[in-house]
Design a protein around this motif. Structure first.
Motif, mmCIF file in Angstrom:
data_model
loop_
_atom_site.group_PDB
_atom_site.id
_atom_site.type_symbol
_atom_site.label_atom_id
_atom_site.label_comp_id
_atom_site.label_asym_id
_atom_site.label_seq_id
_atom_site.Cartn_x
_atom_site.Cartn_y
_atom_site.Cartn_z
ATOM 1 N N LYS A 166 -9.297 50.768 -14.902
ATOM 2 C CA LYS A 166 -9.233 49.967 -16.128
ATOM 3 C C LYS A 166 -10.615 49.851 -16.760
ATOM 4 C CE LYS A 166 -8.194 45.446 -18.117
ATOM 5 N NZ LYS A 166 -7.711 44.053 -17.910
ATOM 6 N N VAL A 167 -10.685 50.186 -18.044
ATOM 7 C CA VAL A 167 -11.905 50.065 -18.832
ATOM 8 C C VAL A 167 -11.748 48.869 -19.766
ATOM 9 C CG1 VAL A 167 -13.472 51.190 -20.455
ATOM 10 C CG2 VAL A 167 -12.182 52.574 -18.801
ATOM 11 N N GLY A 217 0.662 57.882 -18.855
ATOM 12 C CA GLY A 217 0.767 56.724 -17.972
ATOM 13 C C GLY A 217 -0.335 55.712 -18.156
ATOM 14 N N SER A 218 -1.075 55.856 -19.239
ATOM 15 C CA SER A 218 -2.146 54.922 -19.550
ATOM 16 C C SER A 218 -1.580 53.701 -20.274
ATOM 17 C CB SER A 218 -3.183 55.632 -20.424
ATOM 18 O OG SER A 218 -4.179 54.737 -20.855
ATOM 19 N N ARG A 219 -2.418 52.679 -20.444
ATOM 20 C CA ARG A 219 -2.024 51.502 -21.214
ATOM 21 C C ARG A 219 -3.179 51.110 -22.116
ATOM 22 N NH1 ARG A 219 -1.506 48.175 -17.349
ATOM 23 N NH2 ARG A 219 -3.318 46.833 -17.767
ATOM 24 N N ILE A 220 -2.901 50.847 -23.377
ATOM 25 C CA ILE A 220 -3.920 50.485 -24.363
ATOM 26 C C ILE A 220 -3.623 49.080 -24.886
ATOM 27 C CG2 ILE A 220 -5.057 51.133 -26.513
ATOM 28 C CD1 ILE A 220 -5.306 53.250 -24.266
ATOM 29 N N ASP A 221 -4.561 48.153 -24.693
ATOM 30 C CA ASP A 221 -4.377 46.772 -25.155
ATOM 31 C C ASP A 221 -5.532 46.388 -26.082
ATOM 32 O OD1 ASP A 221 -2.038 46.197 -23.601
ATOM 33 O OD2 ASP A 221 -3.323 46.047 -21.835
ATOM 34 N N ILE A 222 -5.190 45.978 -27.291
ATOM 35 C CA ILE A 222 -6.178 45.503 -28.259
ATOM 36 C C ILE A 222 -6.032 43.988 -28.329
ATOM 37 C CG2 ILE A 222 -7.075 45.721 -30.597
ATOM 38 C CD1 ILE A 222 -7.116 48.324 -28.894
ATOM 39 N N LEU A 223 -7.043 43.284 -27.817
ATOM 40 C CA LEU A 223 -6.937 41.845 -27.617
ATOM 41 C C LEU A 223 -8.015 41.087 -28.381
ATOM 42 C CD1 LEU A 223 -6.498 42.161 -23.739
ATOM 43 C CD2 LEU A 223 -4.656 41.835 -25.411
ATOM 44 N N ARG A 224 -7.883 39.769 -28.360
ATOM 45 C CA ARG A 224 -8.874 38.903 -28.987
ATOM 46 C C ARG A 224 -9.740 38.192 -27.931
ATOM 47 N NH1 ARG A 224 -9.463 40.598 -33.156
ATOM 48 N NH2 ARG A 224 -7.545 40.112 -34.234
ATOM 49 N N ASP A 225 -9.137 37.873 -26.796
ATOM 50 C CA ASP A 225 -9.802 37.088 -25.756
ATOM 51 C C ASP A 225 -10.555 38.004 -24.791
ATOM 52 O OD1 ASP A 225 -10.581 35.427 -23.709
ATOM 53 O OD2 ASP A 225 -8.589 34.544 -23.363
ATOM 54 N N PRO A 226 -11.883 37.894 -24.711
ATOM 55 C CA PRO A 226 -12.646 38.756 -23.812
ATOM 56 C C PRO A 226 -12.302 38.550 -22.339
ATOM 57 C CG PRO A 226 -14.065 37.078 -24.770
ATOM 58 C CD PRO A 226 -12.773 37.016 -25.501
ATOM 59 N N ARG A 227 -11.907 37.329 -21.958
ATOM 60 C CA ARG A 227 -11.546 37.095 -20.567
ATOM 61 C C ARG A 227 -10.255 37.825 -20.204
ATOM 62 N NH1 ARG A 227 -11.930 30.674 -19.652
ATOM 63 N NH2 ARG A 227 -10.777 30.737 -21.619
ATOM 64 N N GLU A 228 -9.319 37.856 -21.122
ATOM 65 C CA GLU A 228 -8.075 38.586 -20.885
ATOM 66 C C GLU A 228 -8.336 40.085 -20.784
ATOM 67 O OE1 GLU A 228 -3.637 39.221 -22.924
ATOM 68 O OE2 GLU A 228 -5.124 37.927 -23.899
ATOM 69 N N ALA A 229 -9.234 40.605 -21.621
ATOM 70 C CA ALA A 229 -9.541 42.035 -21.615
ATOM 71 C C ALA A 229 -10.255 42.457 -20.339
ATOM 72 C CB ALA A 229 -10.380 42.395 -22.834
ATOM 73 N N ILE A 230 -11.156 41.624 -19.861
ATOM 74 C CA ILE A 230 -12.014 42.019 -18.741
ATOM 75 C C ILE A 230 -11.358 41.775 -17.379
ATOM 76 C CG2 ILE A 230 -13.249 39.861 -18.253
ATOM 77 C CD1 ILE A 230 -15.853 41.468 -18.333
ATOM 78 N N ALA A 267 -18.257 38.292 -16.504
ATOM 79 C CA ALA A 267 -18.096 39.396 -15.549
ATOM 80 C C ALA A 267 -17.366 38.968 -14.283
ATOM 81 C CB ALA A 267 -19.461 39.977 -15.206
ATOM 82 N N LYS A 268 -17.305 37.688 -13.994
ATOM 83 C CA LYS A 268 -16.592 37.212 -12.808
ATOM 84 C C LYS A 268 -15.104 37.530 -12.868
ATOM 85 C CE LYS A 268 -19.706 33.419 -11.526
ATOM 86 N NZ LYS A 268 -19.852 31.945 -11.408
ATOM 87 N N TYR A 269 -14.588 37.782 -14.070
ATOM 88 C CA TYR A 269 -13.166 38.097 -14.222
ATOM 89 C C TYR A 269 -12.881 39.569 -13.914
ATOM 90 C CZ TYR A 269 -12.630 33.514 -16.403
ATOM 91 O OH TYR A 269 -12.607 32.164 -16.628
ATOM 92 N N ALA A 270 -13.913 40.406 -13.883
ATOM 93 C CA ALA A 270 -13.734 41.819 -13.543
ATOM 94 C C ALA A 270 -13.605 41.970 -12.032
ATOM 95 C CB ALA A 270 -14.927 42.629 -14.051
ATOM 96 N N LYS A 271 -13.294 43.194 -11.580
ATOM 97 C CA LYS A 271 -13.233 43.438 -10.134
ATOM 98 C C LYS A 271 -14.625 43.257 -9.525
ATOM 99 C CE LYS A 271 -9.226 46.479 -10.004
ATOM 100 N NZ LYS A 271 -8.707 47.848 -9.714
ATOM 101 N N SER A 272 -14.653 42.939 -8.248
ATOM 102 C CA SER A 272 -15.932 42.639 -7.593
ATOM 103 C C SER A 272 -16.857 43.847 -7.532
ATOM 104 C CB SER A 272 -15.681 42.123 -6.172
ATOM 105 O OG SER A 272 -14.982 43.101 -5.406
ATOM 106 N N ASP A 273 -16.292 45.050 -7.654
ATOM 107 C CA ASP A 273 -17.111 46.269 -7.614
ATOM 108 C C ASP A 273 -17.147 46.973 -8.973
ATOM 109 O OD1 ASP A 273 -14.477 47.071 -7.681
ATOM 110 O OD2 ASP A 273 -14.719 48.685 -6.196
ATOM 111 N N TYR A 274 -17.045 46.198 -10.040
ATOM 112 C CA TYR A 274 -17.027 46.782 -11.379
ATOM 113 C C TYR A 274 -18.333 47.506 -11.702
ATOM 114 C CZ TYR A 274 -20.186 43.358 -13.577
ATOM 115 O OH TYR A 274 -21.286 42.627 -13.939
ATOM 116 N N LEU A 275 -18.248 48.460 -12.625
ATOM 117 C CA LEU A 275 -19.431 49.138 -13.158
ATOM 118 C C LEU A 275 -19.709 48.594 -14.549
ATOM 119 C CD1 LEU A 275 -18.549 52.860 -12.311
ATOM 120 C CD2 LEU A 275 -19.904 51.271 -10.932
ATOM 121 N N PHE A 276 -20.966 48.282 -14.834
ATOM 122 C CA PHE A 276 -21.326 47.896 -16.204
ATOM 123 C C PHE A 276 -21.917 49.090 -16.924
ATOM 124 C CE2 PHE A 276 -24.444 46.747 -19.403
ATOM 125 C CZ PHE A 276 -23.607 46.094 -20.302
#
Length: 319
Positions: A166-167, A217-230, A267-276
């Protein structure tokens, strides 16, 4: 994702092609180029000489200034055995009003390939349409495919796979958002963006990418809330709030994007091993905090290095 096993067929169908945007390439072709980039990087690190473009010349048209693009293309062409010629808008007649179609036809008589870094994507398309040599989009207002090839090369090296990752893209729905989204759709990755109202990605590009995603099999979401996206993101990406050409909107954009900074709390909402990731140059304290961009999850300089290898793969394949 099933990748075509016949590399010879893929190599043959890439020769002589333009590289304008990832929409023009199949998932198999994109993955072939990524694998080639990783192989060329291995060769370069091992000191192996590989010069398939010996005796060939690349013309580099720059209407926008650059650090990474110019240096990586010049060095890459040198390492592949060829020569790169830098052409700013002040160096050629195109900057004084000569039609792009005339420039394209003249340059095609001198060169073996061209890149263009410009404002309007229509300039890229017109240059390619009137050229008889391969043209590479080194950045336009619509897309930045070379950067995204380097980004996904980096992700492949770090994560060992792309499909299913997930990006999360937080910020301006600009050329970077477009190319990241298209690449994700093509490669079976999930993409979620969060932008303030009025700064969403181009709806036509979103529509096209969602059609691609339905097949991969991909999913594309265009959102407003950065916490929901990340949330649960493997890769967290951002870009400057005011890209080149929008400097006069800096104050307006600072206000609009105030809640879209990628920082430790978000960034706490991303996976613990996320790449920035960030395409650079970056404005620390604006779109990203120092703690994130200079922290343990950041791979920004790996991305920057991979511009060299990804672009070498593109040039070697199409030239």
């Amino acid at each position: 994702m099933a990748i075509a096993a016949n590399k010879e067929e893929l190599a043959a169908q890439l020769k002589g092609r333009d590289f304008l945007e990832l929409l023009d390439y199949t998932p198999e072709e994109i993955r072939y180029l990524l694998d080639l980039a990783i192989e060329l990087k291995r060769k370069q690190k091992a000191g192996e000489v590989y010069q398939p473009l010996k005796g060939k010349t690349l013309g580099m048209i720059f209407e926008k200034s650059s650090t990474r693009t110019r240096v990586s293309f010049e060095v890459g062409m040198f390492q592949l055995g060829g020569h790169a010629l830098f052409l700013s808008k002040n160096d050629i007649q195109m900057g004084r009003g000569e039609p792009i179609r005339d420039t394209a036809q003249v340059m095609s008589r001198y060169l073996d390939g061209m890149i263009i870094r410009t404002f309007g994507h229509r300039n890229v398309v017109e240059l390619a349409r009137n050229s008889t040599i391969p043209v590479i989009n080194a950045l336009s207002d619509q897309s930045h495919p070379c950067q995204v090839m380097a980004d996904y090369q980096t992700a492949l090296e770090k994560k060992g796979r792309l499909e299913g990752l997930k990006v999360a893209y937080i910020g301006d729905g600009n050329n970077m958002a477009h190319s990241l989204m298209i690449g994700a759709g093509k490669l079976g990755m999930h993409f979620a963006s969060a932008s303030p109202e009025g700064y969403d990605p181009d709806p036509e590009i979103v529509k096209l990418t969602k059609e691609i995603a339905s097949e991969t099999g991909s999913r594309i979401d265009i959102l407003r809330d950065p916490r929901e996206a990340i949330e649960n993101a493997d890769i967290v990406y951002t870009d400057v709030w005011a890209s080149m050409g929008f400097e006069e909107e800096q104050k307006q954009r600072e206000k609009a994007f105030a809640n879209y900074q990628v920082n430790e709390a978000l960034a706490k909402y991303a996976k613990s091993d996320y790449l920035f990731m960030h395409c650079l140059p970056a404005h620390r304290g604006e779109e990203v905090s120092e703690g994130v961009i200079d922290g343990p999850h950041s791979v920004i300089f790996d991305e920057a290095e991979n511009r060299l290898h990804a672009q070498k793969a593109i040039m070697a394949a199409i030239m």
